[in-house]
Design a protein around this motif. Structure first.
Motif, short mmCIF file in Angstrom:
data_model
loop_
_atom_site.label_atom_id
_atom_site.label_comp_id
_atom_site.label_asym_id
_atom_site.label_seq_id
_atom_site.Cartn_x
_atom_site.Cartn_y
_atom_site.Cartn_z
N ASN A 51 0.82 -1.21 0.00
CA ASN A 51 0.00 0.00 0.00
C ASN A 51 0.85 1.26 0.00
OD1 ASN A 51 -3.08 -0.35 0.25
ND2 ASN A 51 -2.32 -1.90 1.68
N LEU A 52 1.92 1.26 0.75
CA LEU A 52 2.75 2.45 0.91
C LEU A 52 3.67 2.69 -0.28
CD1 LEU A 52 3.70 1.99 4.64
CD2 LEU A 52 2.64 4.05 3.71
N GLU A 53 4.18 1.61 -0.90
CA GLU A 53 5.28 1.76 -1.84
C GLU A 53 4.91 1.59 -3.31
OE1 GLU A 53 8.56 -0.73 -0.78
OE2 GLU A 53 8.58 -0.05 1.32
N LEU A 54 3.89 0.79 -3.61
CA LEU A 54 3.57 0.54 -5.01
C LEU A 54 2.88 1.75 -5.64
CD1 LEU A 54 2.37 -3.15 -4.79
CD2 LEU A 54 4.23 -2.33 -6.25
N ARG A 55 3.39 2.19 -6.76
CA ARG A 55 2.83 3.36 -7.42
C ARG A 55 1.74 2.99 -8.41
NH1 ARG A 55 6.34 7.30 -5.79
NH2 ARG A 55 4.90 8.80 -6.73
N GLY A 56 1.74 1.74 -8.91
CA GLY A 56 0.82 1.38 -9.98
C GLY A 56 -0.40 0.59 -9.55
N ALA A 57 -0.39 0.04 -8.34
CA ALA A 57 -1.54 -0.75 -7.88
C ALA A 57 -2.71 0.16 -7.56
CB ALA A 57 -1.17 -1.57 -6.65
N ALA A 58 -3.92 -0.27 -7.94
CA ALA A 58 -5.12 0.51 -7.65
C ALA A 58 -5.66 0.20 -6.26
CB ALA A 58 -6.20 0.23 -8.69
N ARG A 59 -5.51 -1.07 -5.82
CA ARG A 59 -5.91 -1.52 -4.49
C ARG A 59 -5.06 -2.71 -4.10
NH1 ARG A 59 -10.68 0.52 -2.59
NH2 ARG A 59 -12.09 1.49 -4.09
N VAL A 60 -5.00 -2.98 -2.80
CA VAL A 60 -4.33 -4.17 -2.28
C VAL A 60 -5.37 -4.97 -1.49
CG1 VAL A 60 -2.48 -5.07 -0.82
CG2 VAL A 60 -2.12 -2.97 -2.15
N LEU A 61 -5.66 -6.17 -1.98
CA LEU A 61 -6.64 -7.04 -1.33
C LEU A 61 -5.92 -8.18 -0.63
CD1 LEU A 61 -9.34 -7.37 -4.15
CD2 LEU A 61 -9.14 -5.60 -2.38
N ALA A 62 -6.32 -8.48 0.60
CA ALA A 62 -5.80 -9.63 1.34
C ALA A 62 -6.84 -10.74 1.27
CB ALA A 62 -5.53 -9.25 2.80
N ARG A 63 -6.48 -11.85 0.64
CA ARG A 63 -7.39 -12.99 0.52
C ARG A 63 -7.24 -13.84 1.78
NH1 ARG A 63 -6.08 -13.88 -5.98
NH2 ARG A 63 -7.68 -12.43 -6.72
N ILE A 64 -8.18 -13.69 2.71
CA ILE A 64 -7.99 -14.17 4.08
C ILE A 64 -8.56 -15.56 4.33
CG2 ILE A 64 -7.83 -11.86 5.06
CD1 ILE A 64 -10.81 -12.07 5.78
N GLY A 65 -9.20 -16.18 3.35
CA GLY A 65 -9.69 -17.55 3.55
C GLY A 65 -11.09 -17.75 3.04
N GLY A 66 -11.67 -18.91 3.36
CA GLY A 66 -13.01 -19.24 2.90
C GLY A 66 -13.37 -20.67 3.21
N PHE A 67 -14.40 -21.16 2.54
CA PHE A 67 -14.91 -22.51 2.79
C PHE A 67 -15.91 -22.86 1.70
CE2 PHE A 67 -16.96 -19.33 5.57
CZ PHE A 67 -18.20 -19.25 4.96
N PRO A 68 -16.23 -24.16 1.54
CA PRO A 68 -17.31 -24.54 0.62
C PRO A 68 -18.68 -24.30 1.25
CG PRO A 68 -16.25 -26.49 1.53
CD PRO A 68 -15.50 -25.32 2.06
N ALA A 69 -19.65 -23.95 0.45
CA ALA A 69 -21.04 -23.78 0.93
C ALA A 69 -21.98 -23.95 -0.26
CB ALA A 69 -21.24 -22.42 1.58
N VAL A 70 -23.04 -24.73 -0.06
CA VAL A 70 -23.98 -25.00 -1.15
C VAL A 70 -25.38 -24.49 -0.87
CG1 VAL A 70 -22.69 -26.99 -2.02
CG2 VAL A 70 -24.42 -27.33 -0.25
N HIS A 71 -25.62 -23.94 0.34
CA HIS A 71 -26.91 -23.31 0.61
C HIS A 71 -26.72 -22.26 1.70
CE1 HIS A 71 -27.15 -25.93 4.16
NE2 HIS A 71 -26.96 -26.98 3.35
#
Length: 367
Positions: A51-71
């Motif tokens: 976030n502090l140093e990159l000049r070209g990135a529009a956003r920084v997303l942290a992909r923090i996890g998940g799980f399967p779900a069908v309903h």
């Protein structure tokens, strides 16, 4: 702070390879290009630094996890067990956005409500439009959560208050400069500079100023960060004094005033020069050749296309006559306008999303 996960650097589609080059130069990686960005494995220190140093990135997303779900009932139950408290703070509001594709849970609005309820009831964090954004993506029955660690888009650096018509975003400007081979040493000149984005960006790069030095980020509102974690990272001072100057001119006196004010706020006044003059009066600066970088008017952006052919022809004529040895980069939506300059361009890359438009960068070898 020790956990690693996938970090996604968003950028305008079409500029992914250029962002890869920038991220690699700053030590991030291994890097994986994706549609609309670049991903790599890292931890919260890398999130802060990106976030502090990159000049070209529009956003920084942290992909923090998940799980399967069908309903929805399963989504609700598993969302309540997700360790939100490891990342979010109960006193900081959140905002949930959901997207569903190719999944049995097809109603994104209902999914959003279940996730919001899980966070508010299990963690206690309130909901608000200005909260930390949680992005839920449901694809092939797999729920994935990301945190937008940037907050405001990264082109909003907190320094450019005066803006002329149809400005170039700083993030795009930095990537276009890199795509033209700008090395942080040579001079840069923009003969239609508007509010000064290209010269100011080039001067900041040359001085080693951090793009995120003057703004706040949403990662600072997360449970995984304390103010002490940023100590020493948010450097305000330049690393070095540039050895070149960075020039902007424009026929609009108001634009030149804006550019000068923006340069002062950015702390690069000593290395930038702005003048009110039309393209026909453009003069080559003293010293070695460098890069002419210009985002001229094109019909869909500022005016009608007809008169713009003459403007581009005049620009090309002046550059060929007075800027021998300089390279040129021109950004436009219209191949015909680029052709009107009479310059010999290298093969173009992919079109780049610029707001609702698609633009291309046209580059030359030294004239």
């Amino acid at each position: 702070m020790d956990k690693t996960f996938e970090i996604f650097l968003a950028c305008a589609p079409g500029l992914e390879p250029v962002l890869v080059a920038e991220a690699k130069s700053l030590g991030f990686g291994p890097l994986k290009p994706e549609q609309g960005g670049v991903s790599f494995q890292g931890g919260w220190p890398e999130v802060a630094r990106a976030n502090l140093e990159l000049r070209g990135a529009a956003r920084v997303l942290a992909r923090i996890g998940g799980f399967p779900a069908v309903h929805l009932a399963q989504l609700d139950k598993r969302s309540r067990k997700f360790p939100w408290g490891d990342i979010l703070r109960p006193d900081v509001p959140v905002k949930v956005e959901a997207l569903s594709r190719k999944s049995k849970i097809y109603h994104a609005g209902a999914a959003k409500q279940r996730i919001e309820r899980a966070i508010t009831e299990e963690l206690g964090a309130p909901l608000a439009d200005d909260g930390v954004r949680i992005l839920a993506r449901i694809e092939d029955n797999i729920v994935s959560f990301s945190v937008d660690t940037s907050g405001q888009p990264l082109h909003r650096r907190g320094l450019k208050q005066a803006v002329s018509k149809a400005p170039m975003r700083e993030t795009l400007a930095s990537l276009f400069l890199r795509a033209c081979g700008y090395d942080g040493v040579e001079p840069v000149l923009d003969p239609m500079c508007g509010s000064g984005t290209f010269p100011i960006e080039a001067a900041e790069i040359a001085a080693g100023l951090l793009p995120g030095r003057a703004r706040a980020f949403d990662f600072e509102r997360l449970a995984v960060f304390a103010p002490a974690d940023l100590k020493g990272l948010k450097r305000q001072e330049p690393l070095r004094a540039p050895t070149s100057l960075y020039y902007g001119s424009d026929r609009d006196a108001g634009a030149i005033r804006f550019a000068s004010e923006n340069a002062e706020r950015a702390g690069v006044t000593d290395w930038t020069r702005f003048e009110c003059r039309p393209v026909s009066e453009l003069e080559r600066p003293d010293g070695p050749p460098g890069l002419v970088m210009v985002n001229p008017p094109y019909g869909a952006r500022i005016g009608e296309k007809g008169p713009l052919h003459a403007l581009h022809a005049s620009l090309g004529s002046v550059l060929k006559e007075r800027f021998q040895g300089w390279r040129v980069g021109i950004i436009t939506t219209e191949p015909g306008l680029a052709k009107a300059t009479g310059l010999r361009f290298l093969p173009t890359g992919a079109p780049v999303a610029h707001g609702s438009l698609k633009v291309k960068l046209y580059r030359t070898e030294p004239l």
